[in-house]
Design a protein around this motif. Structure first.
Motif, PDB file in Angstrom:
ATOM      1  N   UNK A 190       0.826  -1.218   0.000  1.00 58.58           N
ATOM      2  CA  UNK A 190       0.000   0.000   0.000  1.00 58.58           C
ATOM      3  C   UNK A 190       0.854   1.260   0.000  1.00 58.58           C
ATOM      4  N   UNK A 191       2.132   1.113  -0.333  1.00 53.88           N
ATOM      5  CA  UNK A 191       3.060   2.241  -0.347  1.00 53.88           C
ATOM      6  C   UNK A 191       3.316   2.661  -1.788  1.00 53.88           C
ATOM      7  N   UNK A 192       3.093   3.950  -2.063  1.00 51.48           N
ATOM      8  CA  UNK A 192       3.207   4.449  -3.438  1.00 51.48           C
ATOM      9  C   UNK A 192       3.939   5.787  -3.441  1.00 51.48           C
ATOM     10  N   UNK A 193       4.600   6.066  -4.583  1.00 49.09           N
ATOM     11  CA  UNK A 193       5.229   7.364  -4.768  1.00 49.09           C
ATOM     12  C   UNK A 193       6.654   7.420  -4.262  1.00 49.09           C
ATOM     13  N   UNK A 194       7.361   8.420  -4.750  1.00 44.56           N
ATOM     14  CA  UNK A 194       8.769   8.585  -4.400  1.00 44.56           C
ATOM     15  C   UNK A 194       8.971   8.860  -2.917  1.00 44.56           C
TER      16      UNK A 194
ATOM     17  N   UNK B 241      -1.215   4.522   1.618  1.00 45.07           N
ATOM     18  CA  UNK B 241      -2.560   4.937   1.223  1.00 45.07           C
ATOM     19  C   UNK B 241      -3.641   3.904   1.538  1.00 45.07           C
ATOM     20  N   UNK B 242      -3.322   2.950   2.373  1.00 45.23           N
ATOM     21  CA  UNK B 242      -4.319   1.989   2.813  1.00 45.23           C
ATOM     22  C   UNK B 242      -3.745   1.169   3.949  1.00 45.23           C
ATOM     23  N   UNK B 243      -4.617   0.528   4.704  1.00 42.31           N
ATOM     24  CA  UNK B 243      -4.183  -0.401   5.746  1.00 42.31           C
ATOM     25  C   UNK B 243      -4.527  -1.804   5.276  1.00 42.31           C
ATOM     26  N   UNK B 244      -3.525  -2.648   4.996  1.00 41.49           N
ATOM     27  CA  UNK B 244      -3.808  -4.014   4.563  1.00 41.49           C
ATOM     28  C   UNK B 244      -4.257  -4.849   5.760  1.00 41.49           C
TER      29      UNK B 244
END
Length: 432
Positions: free
Chosen positions: A133-137, A142-145
């Motif tokens: 759920x980790x995105x971007x530099x 952006x979410x909790x799995x």
């Protein structure tokens, strides 16, 4: 009243109506109560009941922050969320899956949860799950799995015993070659050793491919996603093709089926084994005829053991939500260890939280729970989790190519060329 007075009165009424309309919005707290909307995608009765019960418990304990349960659907969630984001009507708390989050995260529709989540929740969920759920530099989350579903082998116990094959365990699983041998031994007149439901061939092929060292998606020196084919990427598709075309121990008729479509043949003894998601146990329990004996086996293992990719179910917060702290507190409650167990049992899946996974209720041999939890350590983020352009690659390139390969229309070299060559052209458009 003159015309000017009438117009002034009308304008005042219109302004008042607008103000009242704004106050009546679902998120409004004009009466001192914060109102959150929680869109859930739960669909099995046990799961819906568990979610609704937890919402009711939260509401009873938090009169100042009330949560409205909103029922969503997996079948339409991406388009529905996109429409609600663009229209400013997104739910505060959003249930989805990690492989659906990339476009929303990069598009600015989801809140970065790093400053909002409790230290307890951050520590309880393993780093590998957070990667999904980790995105971007800058590494935004952006979410909790919270729920994950390994693929397993559902097997007919009676046919297994009669065949004399070695019964695999998580400690001593079959290799992919042993699996192929077992399927041949389980094949007889009127019966296939295995049925592969590959209506969605991409997910099964990529996620199981991790066990053999396949990954397909990589990052170059500049951080851009690139598709590269390796020996490990060929193991799963080549094995499935050999089962159907060479050994005739797998049914070609099931290649276009969904998992549920294979269950009548499984119950009737036409297929000795079926690779399915862990949650299909619920359907087997509900639909199997009286006396039908079945068991859960681990999937085959390759060079990387029992590793396999998963796309966990997630809870996110809309960037436009005016009550992010309250939404995060609700998520923290929903995903407390005991509650996470309730959600996992309701969905017949595994929780991501380490404390929930340790619960004795999820480690009983009954209904294969112990086999599933034993696989948790090998679960990895699905290979294409954070790749922009993956949905287009999957729909326009990978799905038709794999379907043609499994049907025998193209060979392995052509499959590689289409997945890699056509695939990289798709990804390049998203990374200019």
């Amino acid at each position: 009243m003159g015309i000017r007075g009438w117009r002034a009165g009308a304008l005042a009424l219109a302004l008042l109506a607008g103000l009242l309309g704004g106050c009546s919005a679902p998120r409004g707290d004009f009466d001192g109560v914060v109102r959150l909307r929680f869109q859930s995608l739960a669909w099995q009765k046990e799961s819906v009941d568990a979610n609704k019960a937890l919402v009711a418990e939260w509401n009873a304990a938090h009169p100042e922050v009330q949560v409205q349960y909103v029922q969503g659907s997996w079948n339409s969630v991406h388009d529905q969320l996109l429409t609600s984001f663009e229209g400013g009507e997104a739910p505060d708390v959003i249930h989805d899956a990690s492989d659906d989050l990339a476009d929303f995260a990069y598009g600015g529709y989801l809140a970065d949860l790093r400053p909002l989540l409790s230290e307890r929740l951050k520590a309880d969920i393993p780093a590998g799950s957070w990667e999904s759920v980790t995105f971007g530099a800058d590494g935004g989350v952006y979410g909790v799995p919270f729920l994950q579903e390994p693929r397993v082998l559902m097997a007919n116990t009676e046919l297994l015993r009669a065949s004399g094959v070695r019964i695999p365990t998580p400690e001593a699983p079959w290799s992919w070659e042993e699996f192929r041998t077992a399927a041949r031994q389980l094949t007889a007149e009127g019966r296939y050793g295995v049925a592969w439901p590959l209506k969605d061939p991409v997910s099964a092929t990529l996620n199981l491919g991790l066990s053999a060292g396949g990954r397909l998606f990589h990052r170059d020196a500049g951080g851009k996603a690139v598709i590269r084919w390796s020996e490990g990427d060929a193991v799963v598709p080549a094995t499935i093709r050999a089962l159907t075309e060479t050994d005739h121990s797998a049914s070609r008729a099931t290649l276009g089926m969904g998992g549920s479509d294979t269950l009548p043949g499984f119950f009737g003894g036409r297929y000795a084994m079926v690779p399915l998601g862990f949650s299909y146990r619920q359907q087997i329990v509900r639909q199997a005829p009286p006396g039908f004996a079945w068991q859960v086996l681990p999937p085959p293992a390759g060079a990387d053991g029992l590793a396999q990719g998963v796309s966990p179910q997630t809870l996110s917060i809309a960037q436009d939500s005016p009550h992010k702290k309250e939404a995060a507190a609700f998520i923290d409650f929903l995903l407390g260890p005991a509650n996470m167990v309730r959600l996992a049992r309701g969905d017949w899946m595994l929780p991501t939280g380490t404390r929930a996974l340790a619960d004795p209720a999820l480690r009983t041999p009954e209904l294969g729970w112990a086999t599933g939890t034993a696989l948790a350590g090998g679960l990895r983020p699905a290979p294409a989790q954070s790749v922009r352009g993956y949905p287009e690659w999957k729909d326009k390139v990978a799905t038709p190519a794999l379907q043609e390969f499994y049907s025998g229309a193209i060979d392995l070299a052509e499959l590689e060329e289409r997945l890699v060559g056509d695939g990289n052209r798709v990804l390049a458009r998203y990374q200019r």
